[in-house]
Design a protein around this motif. Structure first.
Motif, PDB file in Angstrom:
ATOM      1  N   ALA A   1      12.856 -18.180   0.390  1.00  0.00           N
ATOM      2  CA  ALA A   1      11.502 -18.314   0.946  1.00  0.00           C
ATOM      3  C   ALA A   1      11.359 -17.471   2.210  1.00  0.00           C
ATOM      4  O   ALA A   1      10.315 -16.841   2.427  1.00  0.00           O
ATOM      5  N   LEU A   2      12.389 -17.440   3.041  1.00  0.00           N
ATOM      6  CA  LEU A   2      12.333 -16.631   4.265  1.00  0.00           C
ATOM      7  C   LEU A   2      12.249 -15.152   3.926  1.00  0.00           C
ATOM      8  O   LEU A   2      11.522 -14.398   4.578  1.00  0.00           O
ATOM      9  N   PHE A   3      12.958 -14.718   2.887  1.00  0.00           N
ATOM     10  CA  PHE A   3      12.886 -13.326   2.458  1.00  0.00           C
ATOM     11  C   PHE A   3      11.469 -12.971   2.014  1.00  0.00           C
ATOM     12  O   PHE A   3      10.950 -11.902   2.366  1.00  0.00           O
ATOM     13  N   VAL A   4      10.820 -13.861   1.274  1.00  0.00           N
ATOM     14  CA  VAL A   4       9.449 -13.607   0.825  1.00  0.00           C
ATOM     15  C   VAL A   4       8.511 -13.508   2.021  1.00  0.00           C
ATOM     16  O   VAL A   4       7.675 -12.600   2.100  1.00  0.00           O
ATOM     17  N   VAL A   5       8.661 -14.438   2.979  1.00  0.00           N
ATOM     18  CA  VAL A   5       7.792 -14.425   4.157  1.00  0.00           C
ATOM     19  C   VAL A   5       8.008 -13.147   4.967  1.00  0.00           C
ATOM     20  O   VAL A   5       7.046 -12.503   5.400  1.00  0.00           O
ATOM     21  N   LEU A   6       9.270 -12.748   5.175  1.00  0.00           N
ATOM     22  CA  LEU A   6       9.540 -11.530   5.935  1.00  0.00           C
ATOM     23  C   LEU A   6       9.008 -10.294   5.220  1.00  0.00           C
ATOM     24  O   LEU A   6       8.484  -9.376   5.851  1.00  0.00           O
ATOM     25  N   LEU A   7       9.134 -10.257   3.895  1.00  0.00           N
ATOM     26  CA  LEU A   7       8.599  -9.142   3.122  1.00  0.00           C
ATOM     27  C   LEU A   7       7.087  -9.052   3.276  1.00  0.00           C
ATOM     28  O   LEU A   7       6.529  -7.962   3.479  1.00  0.00           O
ATOM     29  N   VAL A   8       6.413 -10.191   3.218  1.00  0.00           N
ATOM     30  CA  VAL A   8       4.959 -10.198   3.380  1.00  0.00           C
ATOM     31  C   VAL A   8       4.583  -9.758   4.793  1.00  0.00           C
ATOM     32  O   VAL A   8       3.630  -8.983   4.983  1.00  0.00           O
ATOM     33  N   MET A   9       5.329 -10.222   5.803  1.00  0.00           N
ATOM     34  CA  MET A   9       5.023  -9.826   7.184  1.00  0.00           C
ATOM     35  C   MET A   9       5.200  -8.317   7.384  1.00  0.00           C
ATOM     36  O   MET A   9       4.394  -7.686   8.069  1.00  0.00           O
ATOM     37  N   VAL A  10       6.218  -7.744   6.778  1.00  0.00           N
ATOM     38  CA  VAL A  10       6.418  -6.292   6.887  1.00  0.00           C
ATOM     39  C   VAL A  10       5.284  -5.558   6.193  1.00  0.00           C
ATOM     40  O   VAL A  10       4.758  -4.570   6.709  1.00  0.00           O
ATOM     41  N   MET A  11       4.880  -6.045   5.019  1.00  0.00           N
ATOM     42  CA  MET A  11       3.775  -5.406   4.311  1.00  0.00           C
ATOM     43  C   MET A  11       2.486  -5.497   5.108  1.00  0.00           C
ATOM     44  O   MET A  11       1.680  -4.557   5.116  1.00  0.00           O
ATOM     45  N   LEU A  12       2.264  -6.609   5.800  1.00  0.00           N
ATOM     46  CA  LEU A  12       1.053  -6.747   6.599  1.00  0.00           C
ATOM     47  C   LEU A  12       1.104  -5.892   7.857  1.00  0.00           C
ATOM     48  O   LEU A  12       0.065  -5.492   8.381  1.00  0.00           O
ATOM     49  N   ALA A  13       2.293  -5.621   8.362  1.00  0.00           N
ATOM     50  CA  ALA A  13       2.426  -4.835   9.583  1.00  0.00           C
ATOM     51  C   ALA A  13       2.219  -3.343   9.329  1.00  0.00           C
ATOM     52  O   ALA A  13       1.890  -2.598  10.254  1.00  0.00           O
ATOM     53  N   ILE A  14       2.395  -2.901   8.091  1.00  0.00           N
ATOM     54  CA  ILE A  14       2.230  -1.481   7.768  1.00  0.00           C
ATOM     55  C   ILE A  14       0.751  -1.128   7.778  1.00  0.00           C
ATOM     56  O   ILE A  14      -0.075  -1.826   7.193  1.00  0.00           O
ATOM     57  N   ASP A  15       0.436  -0.050   8.434  1.00  0.00           N
ATOM     58  CA  ASP A  15      -0.939   0.445   8.455  1.00  0.00           C
ATOM     59  C   ASP A  15      -1.077   1.481   7.335  1.00  0.00           C
ATOM     60  O   ASP A  15      -0.505   2.569   7.409  1.00  0.00           O
ATOM     61  N   PHE A  16      -1.804   1.121   6.292  1.00  0.00           N
ATOM     62  CA  PHE A  16      -1.901   1.996   5.135  1.00  0.00           C
ATOM     63  C   PHE A  16      -2.967   3.065   5.280  1.00  0.00           C
ATOM     64  O   PHE A  16      -3.080   3.941   4.433  1.00  0.00           O
ATOM     65  N   SER A  17      -3.757   3.024   6.322  1.00  0.00           N
ATOM     66  CA  SER A  17      -4.789   4.055   6.493  1.00  0.00           C
ATOM     67  C   SER A  17      -4.133   5.342   6.977  1.00  0.00           C
ATOM     68  O   SER A  17      -3.180   5.331   7.740  1.00  0.00           O
ATOM     69  N   ASN A  18      -4.663   6.426   6.526  1.00  0.00           N
ATOM     70  CA  ASN A  18      -4.108   7.740   6.879  1.00  0.00           C
ATOM     71  C   ASN A  18      -4.742   8.204   8.197  1.00  0.00           C
ATOM     72  O   ASN A  18      -5.822   8.772   8.214  1.00  0.00           O
ATOM     73  N   THR A  19      -4.059   7.936   9.307  1.00  0.00           N
ATOM     74  CA  THR A  19      -4.608   8.280  10.623  1.00  0.00           C
ATOM     75  C   THR A  19      -3.969   9.530  11.201  1.00  0.00           C
ATOM     76  O   THR A  19      -4.208   9.877  12.341  1.00  0.00           O
TER      77      THR A  19
END
Length: 69
Positions: free
Chosen positions: A49-67
């Protein structure tokens, strides 16, 4: 620049997964107290469960917009 809606959405998803992880911990604590689950099984479930939460947090921290343009 990131909009307020994007920040609110990421905060909502992050909070949802954090509460999900806490519910997994509480569920395993209850199962261990009634001797239906061993400490080893609970620890393995917590790590997954901690691995899933950390994976989601990393995915949310990534800025996918091309700046970089």
């Amino acid at each position: 620049m990131v909009g307020v809606g994007v920040i609110a959405f990421k905060a909502f998803i992050g909070t949802f997964f954090l509460f999900w992880f806490l519910s997994v911990v509480l569920m395993t604590q209850k199962a261990m107290s009634s001797n239906r689950m061993s400490v080893r099984e609970a620890g393995m479930l917590w790590m997954r469960a901690l691995f899933v939460v950390l994976l989601v947090m990393v995915m949310l921290a990534i800025d996918f917009s091309n700046t970089s343009s």
